[in-house]
Motif scaffolding. Structure first.
Motif, PDB file in Angstrom:
ATOM      1  N   VAL A 235       0.838  -1.194   0.000  1.00  0.00           N
ATOM      2  CA  VAL A 235       0.000   0.000   0.000  1.00  0.00           C
ATOM      3  C   VAL A 235       0.875   1.246   0.000  1.00  0.00           C
ATOM      4  O   VAL A 235       0.680   2.180  -0.794  1.00  0.00           O
ATOM      5  CB  VAL A 235      -0.942   0.005   1.221  1.00  0.00           C
ATOM      6  N   LEU A 246      -7.184   2.751  -4.459  1.00  0.00           N
ATOM      7  CA  LEU A 246      -6.771   1.395  -4.101  1.00  0.00           C
ATOM      8  C   LEU A 246      -8.015   0.560  -3.813  1.00  0.00           C
ATOM      9  O   LEU A 246      -8.932   1.019  -3.120  1.00  0.00           O
ATOM     10  CB  LEU A 246      -5.870   1.391  -2.862  1.00  0.00           C
ATOM     11  N   VAL A 248      -8.827  -2.903  -1.944  1.00  0.00           N
ATOM     12  CA  VAL A 248      -8.277  -3.948  -1.098  1.00  0.00           C
ATOM     13  C   VAL A 248      -9.147  -5.184  -1.255  1.00  0.00           C
ATOM     14  O   VAL A 248     -10.330  -5.164  -0.911  1.00  0.00           O
ATOM     15  CB  VAL A 248      -8.217  -3.517   0.379  1.00  0.00           C
ATOM     16  N   LYS A 261      -5.020  -2.668   6.677  1.00  0.00           N
ATOM     17  CA  LYS A 261      -6.060  -1.683   6.975  1.00  0.00           C
ATOM     18  C   LYS A 261      -5.449  -0.378   7.468  1.00  0.00           C
ATOM     19  O   LYS A 261      -5.846   0.715   7.037  1.00  0.00           O
ATOM     20  CB  LYS A 261      -7.027  -2.247   8.023  1.00  0.00           C
ATOM     21  N   ALA A 264      -3.957   1.430   4.602  1.00  0.00           N
ATOM     22  CA  ALA A 264      -5.013   1.978   3.738  1.00  0.00           C
ATOM     23  C   ALA A 264      -5.636   3.224   4.364  1.00  0.00           C
ATOM     24  O   ALA A 264      -5.968   4.183   3.661  1.00  0.00           O
ATOM     25  CB  ALA A 264      -6.083   0.922   3.482  1.00  0.00           C
ATOM     26  N   GLU A 265      -5.797   3.225   5.684  1.00  0.00           N
ATOM     27  CA  GLU A 265      -6.347   4.401   6.360  1.00  0.00           C
ATOM     28  C   GLU A 265      -5.395   5.588   6.258  1.00  0.00           C
ATOM     29  O   GLU A 265      -5.820   6.728   6.085  1.00  0.00           O
ATOM     30  CB  GLU A 265      -6.651   4.061   7.824  1.00  0.00           C
ATOM     31  N   VAL A 274     -10.229   4.609  -1.443  1.00  0.00           N
ATOM     32  CA  VAL A 274     -10.074   3.201  -1.099  1.00  0.00           C
ATOM     33  C   VAL A 274     -11.429   2.517  -1.092  1.00  0.00           C
ATOM     34  O   VAL A 274     -12.418   3.075  -0.596  1.00  0.00           O
ATOM     35  CB  VAL A 274      -9.390   3.025   0.282  1.00  0.00           C
ATOM     36  N   ARG A 276     -13.103  -1.552  -0.313  1.00  0.00           N
ATOM     37  CA  ARG A 276     -12.833  -2.888   0.224  1.00  0.00           C
ATOM     38  C   ARG A 276     -13.762  -3.893  -0.455  1.00  0.00           C
ATOM     39  O   ARG A 276     -14.976  -3.804  -0.362  1.00  0.00           O
ATOM     40  CB  ARG A 276     -13.083  -2.871   1.740  1.00  0.00           C
ATOM     41  N   LEU A 293     -13.056  -0.256   6.272  1.00  0.00           N
ATOM     42  CA  LEU A 293     -12.793   0.509   5.063  1.00  0.00           C
ATOM     43  C   LEU A 293     -14.068   0.553   4.218  1.00  0.00           C
ATOM     44  O   LEU A 293     -14.913  -0.339   4.314  1.00  0.00           O
ATOM     45  CB  LEU A 293     -11.659  -0.147   4.263  1.00  0.00           C
TER      46      LEU A 293
END
Length: 317
Positions: A235, A246, A248, A261, A264-265, A274, A276, A293
């Motif tokens: 990431v 992105l 995930v 996670k 990603a945050e 982002v 999920r 997410l």
């Protein structure tokens, strides 16, 4: 099968359906996209005499699908579908990224006429190629009165673009219609409709097609997979390389490793979009906790990636 007898346009992009091998028993290691659209039509005598047009958009292995080909394909589909004498369009394609191209066309075109994608798991030179029957079926579906939307026809099964999933890497019956099930079945030359044709509204990014055709860069969106022993390095590297979005691909019901996670945050805090999704082929993401997410819902990771790219195109103006 009833037909409008309007013109059906065949747009070839390559893939296994247009592939050739050194031996008739060779099902792997062949050259994908060796044949043009005219050659594919010539291999189906049952289509001779029909009002058909053929045009080659590309002759590539669909694993190498690129943005320029997508933009040109969508533009040519829109041009032909707008012609009053055209009943429908058929796109011959490789199976590897068939579900991605189908979703892309579904989101930017959402046509009121049938836009039918078809493909094959065996090259055209095989002892028993599946391409000719699939192409024959696709032409018939494209000429069916009342049919509309982006569809895929493979092995006698008609699947809506949003539901298409490739679930096997080798077998002829390599595709699934997901949780929704098939849209229709082809049985002894007749179409049995199982549920209404899907309706759709083009994404606002459709207005950017001319720019993409002229070489406008696509937003950088990547897919990151969550798995055992994962960390946030991928990431962080993608964000540093310029990714603006992105997806995930989480385990099970979209579960994401804590380290991924957290990364990603941090990316979201820097303005990266982002979503999920689930790395499972079926089911998507159901529910979730407030601190999860953002969910892609029923979209697969590759569909969610396309959705993010389209959103980012609009945001860029």
């Amino acid at each position: 099968m009833p037909s409008t007898e309007g013109v059906i346009v065949i747009l070839g992009t390559g893939g296994t359906i247009a592939g050739t091998a050194a031996s008739a028993t060779q099902h792997t290691g062949y050259t994908a996209g060796a044949l043009g659209a005219e050659a594919l039509l010539a291999a189906v005598p049952a289509l001779q005499g029909r009002p058909l047009e053929a045009e080659s958009i590309a002759q590539i292995d669909s694993s190498n699908m690129d943005g320029a080909t997508w933009a040109r394909l969508a533009t040519r589909c829109a041009t032909h579908l707008a012609r009053p004498e055209v009943a429908g369009v058929v796109v011959t394609h490789g199976t590897d990224t068939l579900e991605e191209t189908a979703y892309w066309l579904h989101r930017v075109l959402a046509p009121q006429k049938p836009l039918v994608l078809t493909a094959a798991m065996r090259p055209a030179t095989a002892l028993s190629p599946d391409g000719p029957q699939n192409l024959f079926d696709a032409v018939n579906v494209a000429g069916t009165p009342g049919a509309r939307g982006v569809l895929a026809v493979l092995g006698g099964v008609v699947v809506g673009a949003a539901d298409l999933r490739k679930v096997h890497g080798y077998r002829v019956d390599a595709f699934s219609a997901g949780d929704a099930g098939p849209m229709a079945l082809l049985e002894d030359g007749r179409l049995r409709l199982l549920r209404p044709w899907a309706e759709g509204t083009p994404h606002a990014a459709a207005a950017h097609l001319p720019g993409l055709l002229a070489g406008q860069p696509w937003p950088l969106v990547d897919v990151v997979t969550s798995h055992a022993l994962a960390d946030g390095r991928v990431v962080e590297a993608l964000v540093a390389a310029g990714s603006r979005g992105l997806v995930v691909a989480g385990t099970g019901n979209g579960s994401v490793h804590a380290a991924v996670k957290a990364a990603a945050e941090r990316a979201m805090a820097q303005g990266v979009r982002v979503l999920r999704a689930s790395r499972c082929q079926l089911g998507g993401v159901v529910g979730g906790a407030p601190d999860d997410l953002p969910s892609a819902g029923t979209l697969t990771p590759v569909q969610a990636r396309i959705e993010l790219m389209l959103d980012l195109l609009v945001e860029a103006g």
